[in-house]
Design a protein around this motif. Structure first.
Motif, PDB file in Angstrom:
ATOM      1  N   LYS A   2       0.733  -1.233  -0.074  1.00 19.87           N
ATOM      2  CA  LYS A   2       0.125  -0.133   0.178  1.00 19.87           C
ATOM      3  C   LYS A   2       0.777   1.297  -0.035  1.00 19.87           C
ATOM      4  O   LYS A   2       0.617   2.278  -0.731  1.00 19.87           O
ATOM      5  CB  LYS A   2      -0.945   0.149   1.253  1.00 19.87           C
ATOM      6  N   LEU A  31      -8.538   6.478   2.918  1.00 21.49           N
ATOM      7  CA  LEU A  31      -8.776   5.303   3.374  1.00 21.49           C
ATOM      8  C   LEU A  31     -10.204   4.704   2.746  1.00 21.49           C
ATOM      9  O   LEU A  31     -10.973   5.567   2.448  1.00 21.49           O
ATOM     10  CB  LEU A  31      -9.123   5.575   5.060  1.00 21.49           C
ATOM     11  N   ASP A  32     -10.278   3.566   2.640  1.00 19.83           N
ATOM     12  CA  ASP A  32     -11.426   3.047   1.747  1.00 19.83           C
ATOM     13  C   ASP A  32     -12.567   2.919   2.807  1.00 19.83           C
ATOM     14  O   ASP A  32     -12.383   2.645   4.014  1.00 19.83           O
ATOM     15  CB  ASP A  32     -11.186   1.509   1.064  1.00 19.83           C
ATOM     16  N   THR A  35     -12.187   0.333   5.686  1.00 22.41           N
ATOM     17  CA  THR A  35     -11.205   0.642   6.832  1.00 22.41           C
ATOM     18  C   THR A  35     -11.789   1.494   7.810  1.00 22.41           C
ATOM     19  O   THR A  35     -11.665   1.538   8.926  1.00 22.41           O
ATOM     20  CB  THR A  35      -9.791   1.086   6.237  1.00 22.41           C
ATOM     21  N   VAL A  36     -12.453   2.491   7.216  1.00 24.67           N
ATOM     22  CA  VAL A  36     -13.207   3.714   7.870  1.00 24.67           C
ATOM     23  C   VAL A  36     -14.183   2.874   8.706  1.00 24.67           C
ATOM     24  O   VAL A  36     -14.001   3.348  10.113  1.00 24.67           O
ATOM     25  CB  VAL A  36     -13.782   4.486   7.080  1.00 24.67           C
ATOM     26  N   ILE A  71      -1.309   2.169  11.564  1.00 22.45           N
ATOM     27  CA  ILE A  71      -1.867   2.687  10.465  1.00 22.45           C
ATOM     28  C   ILE A  71      -0.773   3.901   9.508  1.00 22.45           C
ATOM     29  O   ILE A  71      -1.027   4.080   8.536  1.00 22.45           O
ATOM     30  CB  ILE A  71      -3.309   3.566  10.994  1.00 22.45           C
ATOM     31  N   TYR A  75      -0.142   2.577   5.626  1.00 23.00           N
ATOM     32  CA  TYR A  75      -0.864   3.562   4.775  1.00 23.00           C
ATOM     33  C   TYR A  75       0.039   4.557   4.216  1.00 23.00           C
ATOM     34  O   TYR A  75      -0.235   5.503   3.609  1.00 23.00           O
ATOM     35  CB  TYR A  75      -2.224   4.322   5.205  1.00 23.00           C
ATOM     36  N   GLY A 195     -12.113   9.278   5.988  1.00 24.21           N
ATOM     37  CA  GLY A 195     -11.636   8.805   4.438  1.00 24.21           C
ATOM     38  C   GLY A 195     -10.790   9.654   3.992  1.00 24.21           C
ATOM     39  O   GLY A 195      -9.691   9.114   3.297  1.00 24.21           O
TER      40      GLY A 195
END
Length: 255
Positions: A2, A31-32, A35-36, A71, A75, A195
Motif C-alpha cells: 500500500k 482510506l477505503d 477501513t473507515v 496505520i 498507509y 476517509g
C-alpha cells in the motif's frame, strides 16, 4: 505494498504547493470505506467501555493491538510526511520522529471544553485523519478552524514559548471564540470527512476546533512529525508529563 502504491500516486510537489498557498491539503479517498468502518467500530467500542467519558490516548504504545497501531506505516503516512519535510523546512529540521495521538471528544462536555483552544503544534508537520465526525444540523460538529502559517519555522525555544503563550491563554481563547473576530482575521473553516487525510504545517499554523455536541462523538488521529526541539531536555520533559497526564485521565475514566 500500500505504502509504495500510495507514494507513487501522490504528486508531492502539488501537495507542497497546496499547503503553502492554502495552509492545508486534503487527500481524498485516503482510506477505503471498509477501513473507515473498522476504525469507527473500534472507537465506539472504546467509548462503550469507558462510560465516564473517553478522550483518546497519546503515544503509539497506548494503541498497541488496535487497528490504529500501525496505520502510519500501513498507509504510508510517515513516508508522506518524510518526503514533504524538506520541501517545507528546507532541511532545517533533522528530527524524523512521529508522535501519534488519538483525540476523542465525548462525555463530560469535552466537545465544549476543548472548543476554541487555538494553539501552535510543537512539530513541523501535522497529518490529521478523521475517524468519527458528527453531522449535526445545528452545526456543533467540531469543525477544524485554522489561520495559516502565522509564524516562521524556527528552533528558538524561548521564542517558541512566548509565541505559544500569546495564543494559548484564556483571553485569546475568549476573543477567538467570537465568530466575527475569526471572520475579521480570515480564519478558514474545514469540515472534516472520514476517509480523507489532511496535512498542514502544525508548527506555523494557529488551529483548533469549533464546538462539538457532548452527545456526538468526534474522533481524529493526529500524526505530528519532525520536532524542532528534539534536543531540548526541558521540552521533552514537558511532553512526557503531558503523556502521563493523559494516561492518568484515561485510567480514571476506565476505573
Amino acid at each position: 505494498m500500500k505504502e509504495f502504491t500510495l507514494r507513487r500516486n501522490l504528486d508531492l510537489k502539488k501537495i507542497t504547493k497546496k499547503i503553502k498557498s492554502d495552509g492545508m491539503v486534503e487527500i481524498d479517498n485516503f482510506l477505503d470505506e471498509d477501513t473507515v468502518k473498522k476504525l469507527q467500530n473500534y472507537i465506539f467500542e472504546e467509548i462503550n467501555n469507558q462510560p465516564k467519558g473517553y478522550m483518546g490516548c497519546v503515544g503509539k504504545k497506548n494503541l498497541k493491538g488496535s487497528p490504529l497501531e500501525n496505520i502510519d506505516s500501513e498507509y504510508g503516512i510517515e513516508s508522506i510526511l518524510e518526503s514533504l519535510l524538506p520541501q517545507i523546512s528546507g532541511n532545517k529540521i533533522k528530527d524524523k520522529k512521529l508522535y501519534q495521538v488519538l483525540r476523542v471528544l465525548y462525555g463530560e462536555n469535552q466537545g465544549l471544553k476543548k472548543a476554541y483552544k487555538f494553539h501552535y503544534d510543537a512539530y513541523a508537520l501535522t497529518a490529521l485523519l478523521p475517524i468519527v465526525i458528527p453531522e449535526r444540523k445545528d452545526g456543533m460538529n467540531g469543525d477544524f478552524l485554522y489561520l495559516m502559517q502565522r509564524r516562521k519555522l524556527h528552533q528558538n525555544f524561548l521564542r517558541n514559548v512566548i509565541e505559544k503563550f500569546i495564543i494559548q491563554n484564556s483571553i485569546t481563547k475568549f476573543l477567538l471564540s467570537k465568530n466575527f473576530i475569526r471572520k475579521k482575521l480570515n480564519f478558514k473553516v474545514c469540515r472534516l470527512k472520514p476517509g480523507k487525510l489532511y496535512i498542514f504545517c502544525g508548527f506555523q499554523t494557529i488551529h483548533g476546533n469549533s464546538s462539538c455536541s457532548p452527545n456526538s462523538p468526534r474522533a481524529t488521529v493526529l500524526f505530528h512529525y519532525a520536532d524542532p526541539f528534539s534536543d531540548n531536555i526541558f521540552f521533552k520533559l514537558v511532553e512526557r508529563l503531558n503523556i502521563l497526564r493523559v494516561d492518568l485521565k484515561r485510567k480514571i475514566a476506565i476505573d
